[in-house]
Design a protein around this motif. Structure first.
Motif, PDB file in Angstrom:
ATOM      1  N   ASP A 248      11.538  27.856 -26.575  1.00 20.45           N
ATOM      2  CA  ASP A 248       9.876  28.745 -26.816  1.00 20.45           C
ATOM      3  C   ASP A 248       9.684  29.062 -25.398  1.00 20.45           C
ATOM      4  O   ASP A 248      10.739  28.425 -24.477  1.00 20.45           O
ATOM      5  N   GLY A 249       8.588  29.371 -24.856  1.00 20.46           N
ATOM      6  CA  GLY A 249       7.751  29.224 -23.027  1.00 20.46           C
ATOM      7  C   GLY A 249       7.921  30.961 -22.740  1.00 20.46           C
ATOM      8  O   GLY A 249       6.924  30.783 -21.358  1.00 20.46           O
ATOM      9  N   GLY A 250       8.254  31.519 -23.733  1.00 20.87           N
ATOM     10  CA  GLY A 250       8.394  33.381 -22.481  1.00 20.87           C
ATOM     11  C   GLY A 250       9.294  33.909 -21.465  1.00 20.87           C
ATOM     12  O   GLY A 250      10.437  32.876 -21.001  1.00 20.87           O
ATOM     13  N   ILE A 251       8.690  34.743 -20.647  1.00 21.74           N
ATOM     14  CA  ILE A 251       9.433  34.963 -19.490  1.00 21.74           C
ATOM     15  C   ILE A 251       9.639  34.016 -18.378  1.00 21.74           C
ATOM     16  O   ILE A 251      10.779  33.026 -17.452  1.00 21.74           O
ATOM     17  N   ALA A 252       8.660  33.540 -18.033  1.00 26.31           N
ATOM     18  CA  ALA A 252       8.186  32.412 -17.155  1.00 26.31           C
ATOM     19  C   ALA A 252       8.371  30.905 -17.547  1.00 26.31           C
ATOM     20  O   ALA A 252       7.889  29.619 -16.966  1.00 26.31           O
TER      21      ALA A 252
ATOM     22  N   ARG B 212      -3.152  24.215 -25.632  1.00 29.12           N
ATOM     23  CA  ARG B 212      -4.029  24.622 -24.400  1.00 29.12           C
ATOM     24  C   ARG B 212      -5.327  24.598 -25.175  1.00 29.12           C
ATOM     25  O   ARG B 212      -6.141  25.334 -26.253  1.00 29.12           O
ATOM     26  N   TYR B 213      -6.275  24.246 -24.435  1.00 25.80           N
ATOM     27  CA  TYR B 213      -8.024  23.976 -25.324  1.00 25.80           C
ATOM     28  C   TYR B 213      -8.579  24.365 -24.169  1.00 25.80           C
ATOM     29  O   TYR B 213      -8.521  25.257 -22.809  1.00 25.80           O
ATOM     30  N   ILE B 214      -9.778  25.151 -25.030  1.00 26.98           N
ATOM     31  CA  ILE B 214     -11.123  25.229 -23.728  1.00 26.98           C
ATOM     32  C   ILE B 214     -12.285  24.776 -23.463  1.00 26.98           C
ATOM     33  O   ILE B 214     -12.384  24.465 -24.190  1.00 26.98           O
ATOM     34  N   VAL B 215     -12.758  23.928 -22.514  1.00 24.75           N
ATOM     35  CA  VAL B 215     -13.502  22.974 -21.962  1.00 24.75           C
ATOM     36  C   VAL B 215     -14.354  23.766 -21.231  1.00 24.75           C
ATOM     37  O   VAL B 215     -14.432  24.597 -20.507  1.00 24.75           O
ATOM     38  N   VAL B 216     -15.753  23.290 -21.693  1.00 23.28           N
ATOM     39  CA  VAL B 216     -17.422  23.427 -20.702  1.00 23.28           C
ATOM     40  C   VAL B 216     -17.476  22.343 -20.213  1.00 23.28           C
ATOM     41  O   VAL B 216     -18.672  21.662 -21.261  1.00 23.28           O
ATOM     42  N   GLN B 217     -18.254  22.154 -18.887  1.00 23.88           N
ATOM     43  CA  GLN B 217     -18.329  21.353 -18.337  1.00 23.88           C
ATOM     44  C   GLN B 217     -19.181  21.395 -18.115  1.00 23.88           C
ATOM     45  O   GLN B 217     -20.156  22.614 -17.017  1.00 23.88           O
ATOM     46  N   SER B 218     -20.920  20.132 -18.075  1.00 23.46           N
ATOM     47  CA  SER B 218     -21.882  20.771 -17.800  1.00 23.46           C
ATOM     48  C   SER B 218     -21.872  19.796 -15.778  1.00 23.46           C
ATOM     49  O   SER B 218     -21.769  19.245 -15.676  1.00 23.46           O
TER      50      SER B 218
ATOM     51  N   GLU C 184      12.177  12.672  -8.227  1.00 21.88           N
ATOM     52  CA  GLU C 184      12.509  13.420  -9.209  1.00 21.88           C
ATOM     53  C   GLU C 184      12.530  13.178 -10.864  1.00 21.88           C
ATOM     54  O   GLU C 184      13.957  13.783 -11.269  1.00 21.88           O
ATOM     55  N   ASN C 185      11.216  12.958 -10.947  1.00 20.13           N
ATOM     56  CA  ASN C 185      11.079  12.850 -12.754  1.00 20.13           C
ATOM     57  C   ASN C 185      10.588  14.495 -12.819  1.00 20.13           C
ATOM     58  O   ASN C 185       9.978  15.147 -12.239  1.00 20.13           O
ATOM     59  N   ALA C 186      11.761  15.526 -13.478  1.00 18.72           N
ATOM     60  CA  ALA C 186      11.811  16.297 -14.485  1.00 18.72           C
ATOM     61  C   ALA C 186      10.502  16.608 -15.388  1.00 18.72           C
ATOM     62  O   ALA C 186       9.977  17.513 -15.356  1.00 18.72           O
ATOM     63  N   GLU C 187      10.384  15.520 -15.937  1.00 21.00           N
ATOM     64  CA  GLU C 187       9.133  15.990 -17.169  1.00 21.00           C
ATOM     65  C   GLU C 187       8.103  15.736 -16.094  1.00 21.00           C
ATOM     66  O   GLU C 187       6.452  16.168 -16.445  1.00 21.00           O
ATOM     67  N   LEU C 188       7.601  14.965 -14.598  1.00 24.51           N
ATOM     68  CA  LEU C 188       6.039  15.265 -14.133  1.00 24.51           C
ATOM     69  C   LEU C 188       5.625  16.690 -13.482  1.00 24.51           C
ATOM     70  O   LEU C 188       4.824  17.296 -13.902  1.00 24.51           O
ATOM     71  N   PHE C 189       6.867  16.951 -13.368  1.00 23.88           N
ATOM     72  CA  PHE C 189       6.929  18.609 -12.693  1.00 23.88           C
ATOM     73  C   PHE C 189       6.822  19.845 -13.867  1.00 23.88           C
ATOM     74  O   PHE C 189       7.013  21.221 -13.693  1.00 23.88           O
ATOM     75  N   ALA C 190       7.706  19.365 -15.365  1.00 21.17           N
ATOM     76  CA  ALA C 190       7.460  19.744 -16.501  1.00 21.17           C
ATOM     77  C   ALA C 190       5.765  20.155 -17.076  1.00 21.17           C
ATOM     78  O   ALA C 190       5.793  21.626 -17.353  1.00 21.17           O
ATOM     79  N   GLU C 191       5.111  19.684 -16.567  1.00 17.82           N
ATOM     80  CA  GLU C 191       3.682  19.140 -17.121  1.00 17.82           C
ATOM     81  C   GLU C 191       3.254  20.526 -16.340  1.00 17.82           C
ATOM     82  O   GLU C 191       3.698  21.495 -15.613  1.00 17.82           O
ATOM     83  N   LEU C 192       2.410  21.376 -17.308  1.00 14.23           N
ATOM     84  CA  LEU C 192       1.425  22.529 -16.962  1.00 14.23           C
ATOM     85  C   LEU C 192      -0.186  22.119 -16.314  1.00 14.23           C
ATOM     86  O   LEU C 192      -0.624  21.006 -16.442  1.00 14.23           O
TER      87      LEU C 192
ATOM     88  N   ASN D 249       6.427  28.742 -20.200  1.00 17.39           N
ATOM     89  CA  ASN D 249       4.997  28.065 -19.792  1.00 17.39           C
ATOM     90  C   ASN D 249       4.521  27.392 -20.744  1.00 17.39           C
ATOM     91  O   ASN D 249       3.816  27.457 -21.534  1.00 17.39           O
ATOM     92  N   THR D 250       5.789  26.317 -21.156  1.00 20.52           N
ATOM     93  CA  THR D 250       5.330  25.129 -22.059  1.00 20.52           C
ATOM     94  C   THR D 250       6.575  23.695 -21.772  1.00 20.52           C
ATOM     95  O   THR D 250       7.563  24.323 -20.622  1.00 20.52           O
ATOM     96  N   LYS D 251       5.577  22.773 -21.823  1.00 16.27           N
ATOM     97  CA  LYS D 251       5.925  22.026 -21.178  1.00 16.27           C
ATOM     98  C   LYS D 251       7.536  21.344 -21.305  1.00 16.27           C
ATOM     99  O   LYS D 251       8.455  20.812 -20.706  1.00 16.27           O
TER     100      LYS D 251
END
Length: 656
Positions: A617-621, A60-66, A27-35, A623-625
């Motif tokens: 914040d978050g927009g329609i969906a 939001r980060y962009i990561v390139v993994q090898s 029931e941890n709302a914070e856990l389910f609020a993660e993106l 989309n922020t924690k």
């Protein structure tokens, strides 16, 4: 920060860092609020690298993994713009779609960036070249990857703000773009190239036209370039009636089109433009539409389609090799929906996104040469299983004897012969198909002990043209009747005696209208960024959607009724169902600054039981924690008051 982030990547994303959801976390709302900490993954042409987007603390980060032992690469934010999509242009260059909202106009604009992962340099491909007559384009689109020219791509811009998009050849290294081809027709907003990278198709609409403008299936100004270099409007050709362009093939005279099959469903066919003749179907199934085309990530060509099957999303390829690859993957991962989202050019290596009702999306690598499938990453590393017992798919017959596919997700603690409180999730888009796949809200509600219902009422794509188009001019009509019928069926079957509806945007509209039409059927409603005043919505839609407003203004209505009759705001006096109304203050539409607040004020003035929660914040969906956590916390409190989970008062089910 960068060093810590790289250590975090190594410890969480890669295989071996699996953490199960413990009962204490349920029931941890914070856990389910993660993106999602892993999304938009894409494999480089060589198969040596995977790029993805990761969200940590709302950044939001962009990561390139090898995949060959090199250190991960962290791509820093580009001028505070937010990444939303990734694609490899070549082995060194990653295309990044970014978005930002202009504070002065409140309109979202999109930017296309080329980032060289070797040099660490980014170039804005749509940046004005400095000429006085060239302004910034609001929407920058990729037209062609130019597979035979790794230094350039084709993009389209509307720099003149004249509803006529111009095509440019853009240099991936310098960012400079040169005129390749003028749009040639006012209103054409999307251009498509053939397999030789020649621009030969476009669709859109002239804003000044009095005709209904295009949607996916109603296009005004659909133009096609013949092999004789003559542009023709396909909408004016009688031999093209009932057909909709999907893409090109290797044969310059053969295109892919959508047409009704012998079953009355939407299928994909080949069409001979020279002979003006519909050829054999590539995809045709009784009772099932294709949902969307699948594209080759290396060149953008159409290679297959997705389609619904028993609540899951399946994938069908036209090519024998890809059919075999998909078949092998599905055989190995039997209980999940498996989407090949990317594959290498130089080796038989495939990146798969796997989804199921029980777990968030997981990513696998399939090495066909060595016959190995291995788990690569998890979208939510802290949740590998949720508090869900099982799902059932039922075909419910409504008042008009129309079958309505409905998915039911039962939580842990569910007892076979008792009725339990249920949340009915109403889909967000006009025709969006609801599958049984995991989603944040359903998982959270299941974890708290609620049954979750996902109906696909008329208007939903996937069940034939008649099923989908039954909802045209039926806002507040047929779709809501189907929702009410599903709820009554649930009660009759003894599955649930207390049902609360929940939805976002159009789904939120449905929660309010369903409550007005059948107040005794629903215990409560939860609305997130809903549409409540159709007249006001249609009046202001033009501001942010100048190309598509005419069609939607006609579509969004209830046949033979004034807009006020189909508006929850104007019928608020008939709404006696307790409601939670959640609103994100940063939604980028002039209309969206008002509706939820006004709806709440009207309900309170009428002395109705209404609760209002606003996020910044978050927009329609949402989309922020921050916004999701606030919403989930409010939902928990609201349900604890209006429809709590408790043993007392639960009646025995008569059985099914």
């Amino acid at each position: 920060m960068k060093t810590f982030f790289m250590m975090w990547i190594a410890g969480v994303f890669l295989l071996g860092a699996q953490v199960s959801l413990k009962p204490a976390q349920a029931e941890n709302a914070e856990l389910f609020a993660e993106l999602p900490q892993y999304e938009q993954a894409t494999l480089s042409p060589s198969g040596d690298k995977i790029a993805h987007i990761s969200t940590i603390d709302d950044t939001r980060y962009i990561v390139v993994q090898s995949l060959v032992g090199k250190q991960p690469i962290l791509i820093p934010p580009y001028k505070k713009l937010l990444p939303e999509r990734l694609m490899w242009a070549n082995e060194e260059t990653l295309l990044i779609w970014l978005y930002v909202t202009k504070t002065d106009t409140n309109i979202t604009v999109h930017r296309l960036i080329a980032h060289n992962v070797v040099r660490g340099k980014s170039r804005w491909l749509g940046k004005p070249n400095g000429k006085k007559q060239e302004a910034t384009s609001f929407r920058e689109e990729l037209v062609d990857l130019l597979p035979n020219d790794p230094k350039h791509v084709l993009i389209s811009l509307d720099s003149q703000d004249n509803f006529q998009r111009t095509i440019y050849k853009s240099n991936l290294t310098t960012g400079k773009h040169l005129l390749r081809e003028k749009g040639g027709k006012r209103g054409i907003q999307t251009w498509v190239t053939d397999h030789n990278s020649e621009v030969r198709f476009g669709y859109g609409s002239d804003r000044r036209s009095s005709k209904a403008i295009f949607t996916d299936r109603d296009r005004t100004g659909t133009v096609y370039k013949t092999r004789a270099s003559e542009w023709i409007n396909l909408n004016k050709q009688s031999w093209f009636d009932g057909l909709y362009f999907i893409g090109f093939t290797d044969n310059t005279n053969i295109i892919l089109v959508e047409s009704l099959t012998q079953y009355g469903t939407r299928g994909i066919f080949r069409f001979d433009m020279a002979a003006k003749k519909l050829l054999e179907p590539l995809f045709s199934m009784p009772g099932i539409d294709y949902l969307r085309p699948l594209t080759n990530p290396l060149n953008g060509h159409i290679i297959g389609v997705s389609y619904p099957e028993n609540g899951s999303i399946k994938y069908f390829y036209f090519d024998k090799k890809m059919k075999a690859v998909q078949g092998t993957i599905d055989k190995a991962l039997k209980t999940t929906s498996n989407h090949i989202i990317s594959f290498a050019k130089d080796k038989p290596l495939y990146l798969i996104k796997s989804s199921s009702p029980h777990t968030p999306a997981q990513y696998y690598l399939y090495d066909r040469a060595n016959k190995q499938i291995s788990l690569w990453a998890q979208s939510y590393p802290t949740m590998t299983e949720t508090a869900l017992v099982h799902t059932e798919t039922h075909i419910i017959t409504n008042r008009d004897n129309t079958p309505i596919e409905t998915h039911i997700a039962f939580p842990k603690g569910y007892k076979e012969n008792v009725a339990m409180p249920a949340i009915m999730m109403l889909h967000n888009g006009l025709s969006s198909y609801q599958s049984t796949n995991w989603d944040t809200y359903s998982a959270y509600l299941n974890s708290r002990g609620y049954i979750v219902i996902k109906p696909n009422p008329r208007g939903t794509r996937g069940f034939g043209a008649e099923h989908e188009y039954a909802a045209k001019n039926q806002w507040g009509g047929i779709p809501q009747d189907d929702i009410i019928d599903v709820a009554r069926w649930l009660k009759k079957q003894g599955i649930s005696n207390n049902i609360c509806t929940m939805g976002v945007w159009h789904g939120a509209y449905s929660t309010a209208m369903s409550a007005i039409k059948a107040p005794d059927t629903f215990k409560c409603l939860i609305s997130i960024n809903g549409i409540f005043d159709l007249a006001e919505y249609k009046r202001t839609y033009l501001v942010t959607h100048p190309i598509t407003h005419e069609f939607w203004n006609d579509f969004i209505s209830l046949k033979n009724q004034p807009d006020k009759f189909a508006s929850p705001y104007h019928r608020a006096d008939e709404n006696n169902v307790p409601g939670l109304y959640i609103f994100a203050d940063d939604i980028h539409s002039p209309y969206s600054q008002k509706p939820t607040r006004l709806m709440y004020k009207r309900l309170k003035k009428l002395k109705r039981r209404a609760t209002y929660v606003e996020t910044k914040d978050g927009g329609i969906a949402l989309n922020t924690k921050r916004s999701r956590l606030k919403a989930l916390t409010a939902i928990k409190k609201f349900l604890d008051e209006e429809m709590p989970i408790q043993e007392s008062g639960i009646k025995l089910r008569p059985g099914r």
